[in-house]
Enzyme design. Structure first.
Site, PDB file in Angstrom:
ATOM      1  N   HIS A 231       8.565 -76.759 -37.322  1.00 27.77           N
ATOM      2  CA  HIS A 231       9.994 -76.431 -37.327  1.00 27.77           C
ATOM      3  C   HIS A 231      10.603 -76.574 -35.930  1.00 27.77           C
ATOM      4  N   TYR A 235      14.118 -78.742 -33.047  1.00 26.84           N
ATOM      5  CA  TYR A 235      15.025 -78.383 -31.939  1.00 26.84           C
ATOM      6  C   TYR A 235      14.635 -79.117 -30.660  1.00 26.84           C
ATOM      7  N   HIS A 382      18.454 -84.499 -46.281  1.00 28.29           N
ATOM      8  CA  HIS A 382      18.751 -83.533 -45.200  1.00 28.29           C
ATOM      9  C   HIS A 382      18.370 -84.088 -43.834  1.00 28.29           C
ATOM     10  N   PHE A 383      17.159 -84.630 -43.723  1.00 27.05           N
ATOM     11  CA  PHE A 383      16.759 -84.900 -42.337  1.00 27.05           C
ATOM     12  C   PHE A 383      17.199 -86.263 -41.805  1.00 27.05           C
ATOM     13  N   HIS A 384      17.766 -87.115 -42.681  1.00 21.61           N
ATOM     14  CA  HIS A 384      18.355 -88.328 -42.107  1.00 21.61           C
ATOM     15  C   HIS A 384      19.743 -88.074 -41.532  1.00 21.61           C
ATOM     16  N   ARG A 445      10.408 -86.505 -53.459  1.00 22.00           N
ATOM     17  CA  ARG A 445      10.279 -87.278 -52.234  1.00 22.00           C
ATOM     18  C   ARG A 445       8.861 -87.844 -52.190  1.00 22.00           C
ATOM     19  N   ARG A 446       8.589 -88.709 -51.220  1.00 20.36           N
ATOM     20  CA  ARG A 446       7.258 -89.276 -51.025  1.00 20.36           C
ATOM     21  C   ARG A 446       6.673 -89.812 -52.319  1.00 20.36           C
TER      22      ARG A 446
HETATM   23 FE1  HAS Z   1      15.722 -78.953 -41.235  1.00 22.42          FE
HETATM   24  C1  HAS Z   1      13.163 -79.596 -43.474  1.00 22.42           C
HETATM   25  C2  HAS Z   1      16.061 -75.802 -42.514  1.00 22.42           C
HETATM   26  C3  HAS Z   1      18.030 -78.146 -38.762  1.00 22.42           C
HETATM   27  C4  HAS Z   1      14.857 -81.802 -39.489  1.00 22.42           C
HETATM   28  N1  HAS Z   1      14.307 -80.435 -41.454  1.00 22.42           N
HETATM   29  C5  HAS Z   1      13.362 -80.529 -42.460  1.00 22.42           C
HETATM   30  C6  HAS Z   1      12.565 -81.711 -42.269  1.00 22.42           C
HETATM   31  C7  HAS Z   1      13.030 -82.321 -41.111  1.00 22.42           C
HETATM   32  C8  HAS Z   1      14.119 -81.501 -40.624  1.00 22.42           C
HETATM   33  C9  HAS Z   1      12.477 -83.575 -40.479  1.00 22.42           C
HETATM   34  O1  HAS Z   1      14.472 -73.929 -44.346  1.00 22.42           O
HETATM   35  C10 HAS Z   1      11.449 -82.210 -43.206  1.00 22.42           C
HETATM   36  C11 HAS Z   1      10.088 -81.740 -42.860  1.00 22.42           C
HETATM   37  C12 HAS Z   1       9.117 -82.319 -43.863  1.00 22.42           C
HETATM   38  O2  HAS Z   1       8.795 -83.525 -43.764  1.00 22.42           O
HETATM   39  O3  HAS Z   1       8.704 -81.584 -44.777  1.00 22.42           O
HETATM   40  N2  HAS Z   1      16.875 -77.310 -40.778  1.00 22.42           N
HETATM   41  C13 HAS Z   1      16.879 -76.140 -41.440  1.00 22.42           C
HETATM   42  C14 HAS Z   1      17.862 -75.221 -40.851  1.00 22.42           C
HETATM   43  C15 HAS Z   1      18.421 -75.904 -39.796  1.00 22.42           C
HETATM   44  C16 HAS Z   1      17.778 -77.194 -39.746  1.00 22.42           C
HETATM   45  C17 HAS Z   1      18.199 -73.843 -41.305  1.00 22.42           C
HETATM   46  N3  HAS Z   1      16.354 -79.836 -39.497  1.00 22.42           N
HETATM   47  C18 HAS Z   1      17.286 -79.324 -38.623  1.00 22.42           C
HETATM   48  C19 HAS Z   1      17.413 -80.198 -37.480  1.00 22.42           C
HETATM   49  C20 HAS Z   1      16.511 -81.236 -37.675  1.00 22.42           C
HETATM   50  C21 HAS Z   1      15.858 -80.976 -38.953  1.00 22.42           C
HETATM   51  C22 HAS Z   1      18.318 -79.950 -36.308  1.00 22.42           C
HETATM   52  C23 HAS Z   1      16.193 -82.406 -36.825  1.00 22.42           C
HETATM   53  C24 HAS Z   1      16.821 -82.765 -35.735  1.00 22.42           C
HETATM   54  N4  HAS Z   1      14.825 -77.936 -42.728  1.00 22.42           N
HETATM   55  C25 HAS Z   1      15.076 -76.629 -43.059  1.00 22.42           C
HETATM   56  C26 HAS Z   1      14.142 -76.201 -44.123  1.00 22.42           C
HETATM   57  C27 HAS Z   1      13.303 -77.274 -44.395  1.00 22.42           C
HETATM   58  C28 HAS Z   1      13.750 -78.344 -43.505  1.00 22.42           C
HETATM   59  C29 HAS Z   1      14.059 -74.900 -44.800  1.00 22.42           C
HETATM   60  C30 HAS Z   1      12.145 -77.339 -45.404  1.00 22.42           C
HETATM   61  C31 HAS Z   1      12.625 -77.873 -46.683  1.00 22.42           C
HETATM   62  C32 HAS Z   1      11.528 -77.999 -47.714  1.00 22.42           C
HETATM   63  O4  HAS Z   1      11.691 -77.377 -48.772  1.00 22.42           O
HETATM   64  O5  HAS Z   1      10.546 -78.713 -47.487  1.00 22.42           O
HETATM   65  C33 HAS Z   1      19.466 -75.338 -38.844  1.00 22.42           C
HETATM   66  O6  HAS Z   1      19.000 -75.439 -37.517  1.00 22.42           O
HETATM   67  C34 HAS Z   1      20.787 -75.997 -38.978  1.00 22.42           C
HETATM   68  C35 HAS Z   1      21.892 -75.329 -38.170  1.00 22.42           C
HETATM   69  C36 HAS Z   1      23.056 -76.269 -37.961  1.00 22.42           C
HETATM   70  C37 HAS Z   1      24.334 -75.997 -38.146  1.00 22.42           C
HETATM   71  C38 HAS Z   1      25.376 -77.067 -37.942  1.00 22.42           C
HETATM   72  C39 HAS Z   1      26.135 -76.932 -36.634  1.00 22.42           C
HETATM   73  C40 HAS Z   1      27.042 -78.105 -36.427  1.00 22.42           C
HETATM   74  C41 HAS Z   1      27.288 -78.716 -35.257  1.00 22.42           C
HETATM   75  C42 HAS Z   1      28.214 -79.908 -35.213  1.00 22.42           C
HETATM   76  C43 HAS Z   1      29.654 -79.510 -35.055  1.00 22.42           C
HETATM   77  C44 HAS Z   1      30.513 -80.704 -35.065  1.00 22.42           C
HETATM   78  C45 HAS Z   1      31.718 -80.799 -34.506  1.00 22.42           C
HETATM   79  C46 HAS Z   1      32.390 -82.108 -34.585  1.00 22.42           C
HETATM   80  C47 HAS Z   1      32.373 -79.694 -33.745  1.00 22.42           C
HETATM   81  C48 HAS Z   1      24.786 -74.642 -38.578  1.00 22.42           C
HETATM   82  C49 HAS Z   1      26.709 -78.244 -33.956  1.00 22.42           C
HETATM   83  C50 HAS Z   1      33.875 -82.046 -34.678  1.00 22.42           C
HETATM   84  C51 HAS Z   1      34.349 -83.433 -34.681  1.00 22.42           C
HETATM   85  C52 HAS Z   1      35.556 -83.828 -35.010  1.00 22.42           C
HETATM   86  C53 HAS Z   1      35.919 -85.251 -35.020  1.00 22.42           C
HETATM   87  C54 HAS Z   1      36.576 -82.853 -35.387  1.00 22.42           C
HETATM   88  C1  HEM Z   2      11.535 -90.991 -44.861  1.00 24.50           C
HETATM   89  C2  HEM Z   2      14.939 -94.433 -45.258  1.00 24.50           C
HETATM   90  C3  HEM Z   2      15.749 -94.164 -40.458  1.00 24.50           C
HETATM   91  C4  HEM Z   2      12.689 -90.419 -40.180  1.00 24.50           C
HETATM   92  C5  HEM Z   2      12.440 -91.886 -45.389  1.00 24.50           C
HETATM   93  C6  HEM Z   2      12.680 -92.096 -46.795  1.00 24.50           C
HETATM   94  C7  HEM Z   2      13.626 -93.067 -46.910  1.00 24.50           C
HETATM   95  C8  HEM Z   2      14.002 -93.469 -45.583  1.00 24.50           C
HETATM   96  C9  HEM Z   2      14.208 -93.637 -48.200  1.00 24.50           C
HETATM   97  C10 HEM Z   2      12.031 -91.301 -47.933  1.00 24.50           C
HETATM   98  C11 HEM Z   2      10.740 -91.828 -48.337  1.00 24.50           C
HETATM   99  C12 HEM Z   2      10.007 -90.936 -49.298  1.00 24.50           C
HETATM  100  O1  HEM Z   2      10.189 -89.712 -49.317  1.00 24.50           O
HETATM  101  O2  HEM Z   2       9.216 -91.492 -50.068  1.00 24.50           O
HETATM  102  C13 HEM Z   2      15.417 -94.692 -43.973  1.00 24.50           C
HETATM  103  C14 HEM Z   2      16.394 -95.712 -43.642  1.00 24.50           C
HETATM  104  C15 HEM Z   2      16.601 -95.634 -42.292  1.00 24.50           C
HETATM  105  C16 HEM Z   2      15.775 -94.569 -41.776  1.00 24.50           C
HETATM  106  C17 HEM Z   2      17.051 -96.652 -44.642  1.00 24.50           C
HETATM  107  C18 HEM Z   2      17.514 -96.472 -41.416  1.00 24.50           C
HETATM  108  C19 HEM Z   2      17.425 -97.744 -41.322  1.00 24.50           C
HETATM  109  C20 HEM Z   2      15.070 -93.055 -39.985  1.00 24.50           C
HETATM  110  C21 HEM Z   2      15.204 -92.503 -38.669  1.00 24.50           C
HETATM  111  C22 HEM Z   2      14.361 -91.437 -38.605  1.00 24.50           C
HETATM  112  C23 HEM Z   2      13.667 -91.343 -39.875  1.00 24.50           C
HETATM  113  C24 HEM Z   2      16.131 -93.034 -37.592  1.00 24.50           C
HETATM  114  C25 HEM Z   2      14.079 -90.493 -37.460  1.00 24.50           C
HETATM  115  C26 HEM Z   2      14.380 -90.698 -36.221  1.00 24.50           C
HETATM  116  C27 HEM Z   2      12.064 -90.310 -41.394  1.00 24.50           C
HETATM  117  C28 HEM Z   2      10.999 -89.369 -41.666  1.00 24.50           C
HETATM  118  C29 HEM Z   2      10.646 -89.543 -43.008  1.00 24.50           C
HETATM  119  C30 HEM Z   2      11.520 -90.572 -43.538  1.00 24.50           C
HETATM  120  C31 HEM Z   2      10.405 -88.362 -40.694  1.00 24.50           C
HETATM  121  C32 HEM Z   2       9.623 -88.731 -43.807  1.00 24.50           C
HETATM  122  C33 HEM Z   2       8.344 -89.437 -43.971  1.00 24.50           C
HETATM  123  C34 HEM Z   2       7.422 -88.644 -44.847  1.00 24.50           C
HETATM  124  O3  HEM Z   2       7.870 -88.022 -45.831  1.00 24.50           O
HETATM  125  O4  HEM Z   2       6.223 -88.630 -44.552  1.00 24.50           O
HETATM  126  N1  HEM Z   2      13.267 -92.714 -44.658  1.00 24.50           N
HETATM  127  N2  HEM Z   2      15.069 -94.041 -42.831  1.00 24.50           N
HETATM  128  N3  HEM Z   2      14.141 -92.325 -40.694  1.00 24.50           N
HETATM  129  N4  HEM Z   2      12.348 -91.028 -42.526  1.00 24.50           N
HETATM  130 FE1  HEM Z   2      13.691 -92.521 -42.682  1.00 24.50          FE
HETATM  131 CU    CU Z   3      12.119 -76.121 -40.469  1.00 23.99          CU
END
Ligand code: HAS
Ligand code: HEM
Ligand code: CU
Length: 566
Positions: A231, A235, A382-384, A445-446
């Site tokens: 997790h 960050y 979510h994570f893309h 997924r996967r």
């Molecule tokens: Fe996540 C699964 C919960 C944040 C990445 N997350 C994943 C996985 C990845 C990932 C890679 O609780 C998959 C892992 C796997 O392969 O199994 N995630 C959260 C929560 C947050 C969160 C509570 N995740 C992230 C971030 C990631 C990331 C950051 C990567 C960089 N996530 C989960 C949970 C799972 C999970 C479960 C497991 C799911 C499962 O069942 O397997 C929080 O940190 C999010 C807080 C964020 C906010 C948004 C703040 C917004 C901002 C932008 C403001 C924009 C402005 C623009 C002001 C509250 C800062 C204005 C612009 C104008 C033009 C007006």
């Molecule tokens: C998995 C598409 C770029 C990180 C996947 C999956 C898809 C996908 C469809 C799901 C596969 C599955 O669950 O079977 C794409 C496309 C991309 C892109 C079209 C852009 C061209 C990226 C980038 C990142 C990323 C930029 C991170 C920097 C991951 C990760 C997984 C994943 C961590 C999970 C692998 C796993 O489940 O083991 N992607 N992706 N992808 N992608 Fe991407």
């Molecule tokens: Cu997490």
């Protein structure tokens, strides 16, 4: 005054810039390969199976070998190399101290050696264990050893940056650490606490087991240690982007940071609350006490708070910029941001994607919703839009000023750069809608859902539209990537035309600054300064919430033999 650490001289700066360029370019090379596999996976989720095409079959043996490479290269290699370069360069510049360049180059070479080592079994299909490498899936020991060396190298960068900061502190007693250095050091310290779980899992469990030295490995304990790191690693990917959103984006948008104190508070909260939340990936795991899962859930909601602070704070900074440029109205000011600037545009679009990515994260974390979305296509959705856009698109945007700043070359094709970032954003948002939607319909997924044998299972579902969206998004992202890498390589291959410093680091002024001296600073600034003590608190909290979870697993250690399912 203590003994001053040596200031950055011209020769060291040149070497540091070269090193940073090596880190960034290695990162983008990994992303290039990783991203080329993505559209194939998107086609899979569009119901189109390309994995039996002879040309592709010669390159990758299976959907899962491709997916492993995609996850490892994008999420682990691209991020770590980029961040290591970025977060060594910034604090050295911000503090104006001279890093030991021999050590710094040694670290880069170690990280690269780890990467190349791990790449061999990945490419020969001997470690098709996905980027989470859950045992009892058992890959070649070479993979685990390479990965361990890579992570160890990141800790060397962490140690070097913390060392530079401590040297600066000794020489400047009573001074407030400048903001960019503060945020970098806090992030590295967080990563130090976070990485412990993974280091123990890989070094104590997986390497001896894959070498045949132990008769089995405990999958539940391994997963728990994995998510201790897994997790907070998100960050570690996000905070380097936040550094830019807080400190540089306001200037790029023509305005000022809202509050330095608030930025420091956000990073302090991340330092303390990033790690003790890993069980939100394990709600479905048996033999973990329910009450601990609930505690991790509440701590997860808590760690969303510094992101909400960030949203309002950087949102305010953008509004301030746009109003200074004549913006009017409740939302009308948005049009006055400098949308012609690809670097700013990339980052603002990355932020917009993160509003939805963060909201989805809160859904994932809620125990009531988790069973609906866990292990479905919702999760890659979510994570893309978190790591795949909030982080990746920000890093792409940073490269547009950072590479000219490091090399003295001019950005080739600013218009193509702008088109590439809009296409990346549009493609990822479409991808996210398609994948979240399919996940809600129950598509896992996967899974190679496009394979003939699996198609029938999904035929009855009413998901033609989200499948189409996913397939199309893959094509849009492919074009975005080609354009982006075109700009990147044309820039790198062009001749040096100017003094690199003529593209300066875009430091922003602050509406409410932290001040220079602790004595006159606000309570918030003073309380957030002692980062080592805060790290100790973070470590204590991790021990408190993990000891009762891990203790029973150790007492009941299961020796499960490895499996090779590919
Ligand atoms: Fe996540 C699964 C919960 C944040 C990445 N997350 C994943 C996985 C990845 C990932 C890679 O609780 C998959 C892992 C796997 O392969 O199994 N995630 C959260 C929560 C947050 C969160 C509570 N995740 C992230 C971030 C990631 C990331 C950051 C990567 C960089 N996530 C989960 C949970 C799972 C999970 C479960 C497991 C799911 C499962 O069942 O397997 C929080 O940190 C999010 C807080 C964020 C906010 C948004 C703040 C917004 C901002 C932008 C403001 C924009 C402005 C623009 C002001 C509250 C800062 C204005 C612009 C104008 C033009 C007006
Ligand atoms: C998995 C598409 C770029 C990180 C996947 C999956 C898809 C996908 C469809 C799901 C596969 C599955 O669950 O079977 C794409 C496309 C991309 C892109 C079209 C852009 C061209 C990226 C980038 C990142 C990323 C930029 C991170 C920097 C991951 C990760 C997984 C994943 C961590 C999970 C692998 C796993 O489940 O083991 N992607 N992706 N992808 N992608 Fe991407
Ligand atoms: Cu997490």
């Amino acid at each position: 005054m203590g003994r001053s650490p040596a200031a950055l001289d011209a020769a060291t700066l040149t070497s540091l810039k070269k090193l940073t360029q090596y880190y960034i370019v290695t990162a983008f090379l990994a992303l290039l390969i990783g991203v080329l596999l993505g559209p194939l996976q998107a086609l899979n989720y569009g119901g189109v199976n390309v994995y039996d095409f002879p040309l592709l079959k010669n390159l990758i043996k299976s959907y899962y070998q491709g997916l492993t490479l995609h996850g490892v290269l994008n999420a682990l290699v691209f991020t770590q190399f980029f961040i290591s370069g970025w977060m060594l360069y910034l604090p050295a510049r911000d503090l104006n101290v001279r890093p030991n360049m021999r050590f710094a180059w040694f670290t880069y070479l170690t990280m690269t050696a780890g990467l190349l080592t791990a790449a061999v079994p990945l490419l020969t299909n001997d470690a098709t264990v996905l980027y989470t490498f859950y045992p009892p899936l058992e890959g070649s020991p070479v993979f685990y050893i390479g990965a361990a060396v890579m992570v160890a190298a990141s800790l060397l960068v962490a140690a070097q940056v913390v060392g530079l900061w401590l040297g600066w502190k000794r020489a400047h007693p009573g001074r407030v650490t400048p903001l960019v250095a503060y945020m970098s050091v806090a992030t590295w310290l967080m990563w130090g606490v976070a990485s412990l779980g993974l280091v123990i899992e890989v070094v104590v469990m997986l390497i001896p087991w894959s070498l045949g030295l132990t008769r089995g490995v405990d999958p539940l304990l391994a997963r728990t240690l994995f998510w201790w790191t897994g997790h907070p690693i998100v960050y570690f990917w996000l905070l380097p982007a936040y550094i830019s959103w807080y400190a540089f984006l306001p200037r790029q948008a023509g305005g000022r940071i809202a509050s330095e104190g608030l930025a420091r508070l956000a990073f302090t909260l991340f330092l303390i609350f990033s790690v003790p939340v890993g069980l939100h990936h394990q709600y479905a795991d048996p033999n973990v006490q329910h009450s601990w899962k609930v505690i991790h859930m509440f701590l997860t909601f808590l760690v969303a708070v510094p992101s909400l602070l960030t949203a309002f704070s950087v949102g305010a900074a953008l509004e301030d910029s746009a109003r200074a440029r004549g913006g009017r109205g409740l939302f009308g000011w948005v049009t006055r941001l400098p949308w012609g600037n690809a670097s700013m545009t990339a980052q603002v679009l990355a932020m917009v994607s993160f509003i939805f990515g963060g909201a989805g994260g809160i859904v994932n974390a809620s125990m009531a919703f988790s069973p609906v979305v866990h292990n479905t296509a919702w999760i890659p959705g979510h994570f893309h839009i978190t790591v795949g856009t909030a982080t990746t698109l920000t890093f792409m945007g940073l490269a547009f000023w950072l590479l000219p700043h490091l090399t003295g070359k001019r950005l080739a094709g600013p218009r193509a750069a702008l088109v590439s970032v809009w296409l990346w954003f549009a493609g990822m948002m479409l991808f996210a809608v398609g994948m979240h939607w399919q996940g809600l319909a129950g598509v896992p997924r996967r899974a190679q859902v496009s394979a003939a044998a699996q198609q029938a299972v999904y035929d009855g579902m009413n998901i033609a539209l989200p499948k189409l969206m996913t397939a199309v998004s893959g094509m849009v992202l492919f074009v975005a990537a080609i354009l982006f890498f075109g700009v990147l390589f044309r820039t790198l291959l062009s001749p040096r035309v100017e003094d690199p410093e003529s593209t300066p680091i875009p430091y922003s002024e602050a509406i409410s600054a932290a001040g220079e001296n602790l004595a006159g600073a606000s309570l918030l600034v003073r309380r957030t300064e002692p980062l080592l003590a805060l790290t100790a608190a973070a470590l204590l909290l991790v021990v408190l919430v993990y000891a009762p979870v891990i203790g029973p697993m150790l007492a009941n250690y299961q020796f499960v033999p490895g499996q090779r399912l590919w």
